[in-house]
Each structure stands twice: as structure tokens, then as C-alpha cells.
Design an enzyme around this catalytic site. Structure first.
Site, mmCIF file in Angstrom:
data_model
loop_
_atom_site.group_PDB
_atom_site.id
_atom_site.type_symbol
_atom_site.label_atom_id
_atom_site.label_comp_id
_atom_site.label_asym_id
_atom_site.label_seq_id
_atom_site.Cartn_x
_atom_site.Cartn_y
_atom_site.Cartn_z
ATOM 1 N N SER A 116 -7.189 -5.114 5.558
ATOM 2 C CA SER A 116 -7.228 -5.602 4.173
ATOM 3 C C SER A 116 -8.447 -6.489 4.013
ATOM 4 O O SER A 116 -9.007 -6.978 5.011
ATOM 5 C CB SER A 116 -5.960 -6.415 3.896
ATOM 6 O OG SER A 116 -6.059 -7.102 2.665
ATOM 7 N N TYR A 143 0.758 -12.392 6.087
ATOM 8 C CA TYR A 143 0.010 -11.150 5.846
ATOM 9 C C TYR A 143 -1.444 -11.305 6.302
ATOM 10 O O TYR A 143 -1.978 -10.452 7.009
ATOM 11 C CB TYR A 143 0.083 -10.820 4.348
ATOM 12 C CG TYR A 143 -0.569 -9.521 3.945
ATOM 13 C CD1 TYR A 143 0.048 -8.291 4.190
ATOM 14 C CD2 TYR A 143 -1.808 -9.508 3.297
ATOM 15 C CE1 TYR A 143 -0.550 -7.099 3.800
ATOM 16 C CE2 TYR A 143 -2.402 -8.322 2.909
ATOM 17 C CZ TYR A 143 -1.771 -7.118 3.156
ATOM 18 O OH TYR A 143 -2.366 -5.933 2.769
HETATM 19 N N1 LIG Z 1 -2.289 -2.226 -2.343
HETATM 20 C C1 LIG Z 1 -3.161 -3.161 -2.013
HETATM 21 O O1 LIG Z 1 -3.667 -3.895 -2.883
HETATM 22 C C2 LIG Z 1 -3.614 -3.306 -0.578
HETATM 23 C C3 LIG Z 1 -4.759 -4.069 -0.323
HETATM 24 C C4 LIG Z 1 -5.204 -4.199 0.984
HETATM 25 C C5 LIG Z 1 -4.541 -3.563 2.018
HETATM 26 N N2 LIG Z 1 -3.422 -2.839 1.752
HETATM 27 C C6 LIG Z 1 -2.769 -2.190 2.892
HETATM 28 O O2 LIG Z 1 -2.737 -0.798 2.682
HETATM 29 C C7 LIG Z 1 -1.604 -0.223 3.335
HETATM 30 C C8 LIG Z 1 -0.833 0.633 2.349
HETATM 31 O O3 LIG Z 1 -0.414 -0.191 1.295
HETATM 32 P P1 LIG Z 1 0.095 0.361 -0.124
HETATM 33 O O4 LIG Z 1 -0.534 -0.488 -1.134
HETATM 34 O O5 LIG Z 1 -0.035 1.838 -0.182
HETATM 35 O O6 LIG Z 1 1.623 -0.084 -0.009
HETATM 36 P P2 LIG Z 1 2.964 0.650 -0.482
HETATM 37 O O7 LIG Z 1 3.991 -0.424 -0.454
HETATM 38 O O8 LIG Z 1 2.742 1.431 -1.735
HETATM 39 O O9 LIG Z 1 3.240 1.700 0.687
HETATM 40 C C9 LIG Z 1 3.522 1.276 1.993
HETATM 41 C C10 LIG Z 1 4.188 2.418 2.732
HETATM 42 O O10 LIG Z 1 4.511 1.957 4.056
HETATM 43 C C11 LIG Z 1 5.844 2.373 4.357
HETATM 44 N N3 LIG Z 1 6.430 1.491 5.364
HETATM 45 C C12 LIG Z 1 6.779 0.183 5.251
HETATM 46 N N4 LIG Z 1 7.334 -0.254 6.391
HETATM 47 C C13 LIG Z 1 7.337 0.799 7.257
HETATM 48 C C14 LIG Z 1 7.771 0.975 8.598
HETATM 49 N N5 LIG Z 1 8.356 -0.018 9.287
HETATM 50 N N6 LIG Z 1 7.586 2.180 9.178
HETATM 51 C C15 LIG Z 1 7.016 3.197 8.493
HETATM 52 N N7 LIG Z 1 6.610 3.101 7.227
HETATM 53 C C16 LIG Z 1 6.757 1.904 6.612
HETATM 54 C C17 LIG Z 1 6.569 2.299 3.010
HETATM 55 O O11 LIG Z 1 7.785 3.045 3.024
HETATM 56 C C18 LIG Z 1 5.514 2.868 2.080
HETATM 57 O O12 LIG Z 1 5.571 4.271 2.005
HETATM 58 C C19 LIG Z 1 -0.809 -1.400 3.887
HETATM 59 O O13 LIG Z 1 -1.115 -1.583 5.251
HETATM 60 C C20 LIG Z 1 -1.308 -2.581 3.073
HETATM 61 O O14 LIG Z 1 -1.168 -3.804 3.741
HETATM 62 C C21 LIG Z 1 -2.945 -2.702 0.477
#
Ligand SMILES: NC(=O)c1ccc[n+]([C@@H]2O[C@H](COP(=O)([O-])OP(=O)(O)OC[C@H]3O[C@@H](n4cnc5c(N)ncnc54)[C@H](O)[C@@H]3O)[C@@H](O)[C@H]2O)c1
Length: 264
Positions: A139, A152
Site C-alpha cells: 500500500s 495496517y
Molecule cells: N482499496 C484501497 O484503497 C487499497 C489501497 C492500498 C492497498 N490496498 C490493498 O489491496 C489489497 C486488496 O484490497 P481491496 O481494496 O480489493 O479490498 P477488498 O476488501 O475489496 O477485497 C479484499 C479481498 O480479500 C479477501 N480476504 C480477506 N481476508 C482473507 C483471508 N484471510 N484469506 C483469503 N482472502 C481474504 C476478501 O474476501 C476480499 O475478497 C489489500 O491487500 C489491501 O490492503 C487497498
């Protein structure tokens, strides 16, 4: 030309958000995709959408036995694993004084141990054939601090460090390990109340590109890093954040000189 033709990719957290966008893009580029997630309904629906090019396998990334089963299943079905995107992640919003130990442990378990186990189990299979690419979705919070999300932030810095350590251990086996650092992205995590239109870009005025990112824009970075175009990239960190980590944009103050260069 399809950049992932004939390749097999595992995407954790692949059922929703940017993981789902990654599965769709990799499939479009010719990959056979393993959607690995705890979200069974969404994962199965995405697998049905992608047809022969994908299958869903339930995986809790924090569970080493489930990782072992996943790797065995994929190798039995497909015979190879070319790419792993450690994308599953969770966030916990609270000041340090109010983060419970259980929440801290849970964030670390999914965001750090989950990726560690992925590298541990999939990396071995890649090492055995002398090729592979692993992308860890960290991130912008793995590049700088942020308030109200300490667990986080700590987990995403840890993931960045894990990436460097893994790059050193696996690079000489032909396995490239890199991290991607998204800024705000329009998913349930990045846009929890589901703002639409211009409203979803509010709060991004000081980000150089002045908008939230789209899941496909992060998927494109993972695709690049898993493709042969990135054949000499290992241990790198790629910010995909609209310029946010470069600094904050400030409009010129009214009355300020337009340029320090002499006019004419
Ligand atoms: N959305 C943002 O603004 C953002 C910014 C920076 C980084 N990220 C990172 O990007 C990645 C994806 O985030 P997103 O925004 O798509 O989130 P999201 O919440 O839409 O999706 C996350 C996915 O991870 C799955 N998940 C959660 N715990 C799990 C586990 N124990 N085992 C297997 N699957 C699991 C969930 O079921 C979901 O499908 C994450 O690592 C998040 O930290 C997101």
C-alpha cells in the site's frame, strides 16, 4: 499478443475488489487463474464468469495447511504455477490506544503471515522449476505513515520488507518478487460507503492526479510485474497511487509569480 498465455496464476483475495480485477485481466491475457479467497459465493460467481480459464479454491491465507492443499491441487490440475499475487488484505480503523490486540493480530495474520505463507508454499514450487513471479500488494501506507490505521501501516511496511527478503532468497532461483503500493482505490476497502461520480474523488484534491484509482489500474501493474516485460525487475516497489507518495499538490497562491525565470 497475450502476455500470460499458457501461464497459471494464483490470486489471493481474488473474489472481490482489485483481486477480482486482477483475475479478470490475467484471464483476458491468457492465464489460467486460481481465485483463492474466503469469500466463496463471490469467488464461485467470478469463476463461472471466467469459464474454463478460472477455478475457485477456498483459501484462508492465514492457514498453512490450506496453502499446502491449494498448491497440491493446482499442481495436480495445471502442472505448474507461474505467478502468485498476494493480494488478500484487511484494514482496521482505530487510534493506537484503541486498537485491540485481537485486531492487531488479525491484520498482521492476513496481511503479513498470509503473504509469508504464500511465498513459503508457492515459492518452493517455482524454485523447483527455476521460474516464477510473485507480487505482494502492499500500500501507499507501506511507503509512509498514516493516522488511525497503525496496525495496517505496520503490516504494509512489513510486507514491503518481506518482499525484499524474498527477492534475495528467490531471485537467484529465477523467481522474481516485487511489491505494488496502491493509493486509494475504488473498492469496498478504499470507498466503503460506495460513493459514485465526482463524489468518490473528494478528498483526493491534493493527490497529483486528483482522483481515486480504479481496481484495473492496480491489476495492470501486477500484470506487468508477472509478465516477461518485467524480466529484470526483482525486489522493486511500484507505487500505483496517482502520485500521492511523491508529495502533496498545492495550487499556486493567487498573486505568486508564475515563474522564477526572467520574462521574455
Ligand atoms: N482499496 C484501497 O484503497 C487499497 C489501497 C492500498 C492497498 N490496498 C490493498 O489491496 C489489497 C486488496 O484490497 P481491496 O481494496 O480489493 O479490498 P477488498 O476488501 O475489496 O477485497 C479484499 C479481498 O480479500 C479477501 N480476504 C480477506 N481476508 C482473507 C483471508 N484471510 N484469506 C483469503 N482472502 C481474504 C476478501 O474476501 C476480499 O475478497 C489489500 O491487500 C489491501 O490492503 C487497498
Amino acid at each position: 499478443m497475450q502476455r500470460m498465455n499458457g501461464r497459471v496464476a494464483i490470486v489471493t483475495g481474488g473474489a472481490k475488489g482489485m483481486g477480482a480485477a486482477t483475475c479478470r485481466l490475467f484471464a483476458q491475457e491468457g492465464a489460467s487463474v486460481v481465485i483463492a479467497d474466503t469469500a466463496e459465493e463471490e469467488g464461485r460467481a467470478l469463476a463461472a464468469e471466467l469459464g474454463d480459464q478460472a477455478f475457485f479454491q477456498r483459501l484462508d491465507v492465514t492457514n498453512g495447511e490450506e496453502w499446502q492443499r491449494l498448491v497440491a491441487t493446482v499442481l495436480a490440475r495445471q502442472g505448474r504455477i507461474d505467478a502468485l499475487v498476494n493480494n488478500a488484505g484487511i484494514v482496521s480503523f482505530a487510534d493506537i490506544e484503541h486498537v485491540s490486540e485481537a485486531d492487531f493480530d488479525r491484520v498482521y495474520a492476513v496481511n503479513v503471515k498470509g503473504a509469508f505463507l504464500g511465498i513459503k508454499h508457492v515459492g518452493g514450487a517455482m524454485k523447483a522449476v527455476g521460474r516464477g513471479a510473485i507480487v505482494n500488494i502492499s500500500s501507499i501506507d507501506g511507503l509512509r505513515g498514516a493516522s488511525g490505521v497503525a496496525a495496517y501501516v505496520a503490516s504494509k511496511w512489513a510486507l514491503r520488507g518481506l518482499t525484499k527478503a524474498a527477492a534475495l532468497e528467490y531471485g537467484h532461483h529465477g523467481v522474481r518478487v516485487n511489491s505494488v503500493h496502491p493509493g486509494g482505490v475504488d473498492t469496498t476497502m478504499g470507498n466503503p460507503v460506495g460513493l459514485t461520480g465526482a463524489a468518490k474523488n473528494s478528498g483526493y484534491e491534493r493527490v497529483p492526479l486528483q482522483r481515486i484509482g480504479e481496481p484495473g489500474e492496480i491489476a495492470a501493474a501486477s500484470l506487468f510485474l508477472c509478465s516477461d516485460e518485467a524480466s529484470y525487475i526483482c525486489g522493486a516497489e511500484l507505487a500505483v497511487d496517482g502520485g500521492w507518495s511523491a508529495g502533496h499538490y498545492h495550487a499556486m497562491l493567487p498573486g505568486a509569480p508564475a515563474s522564477l525565470a526572467p520574462a521574455g
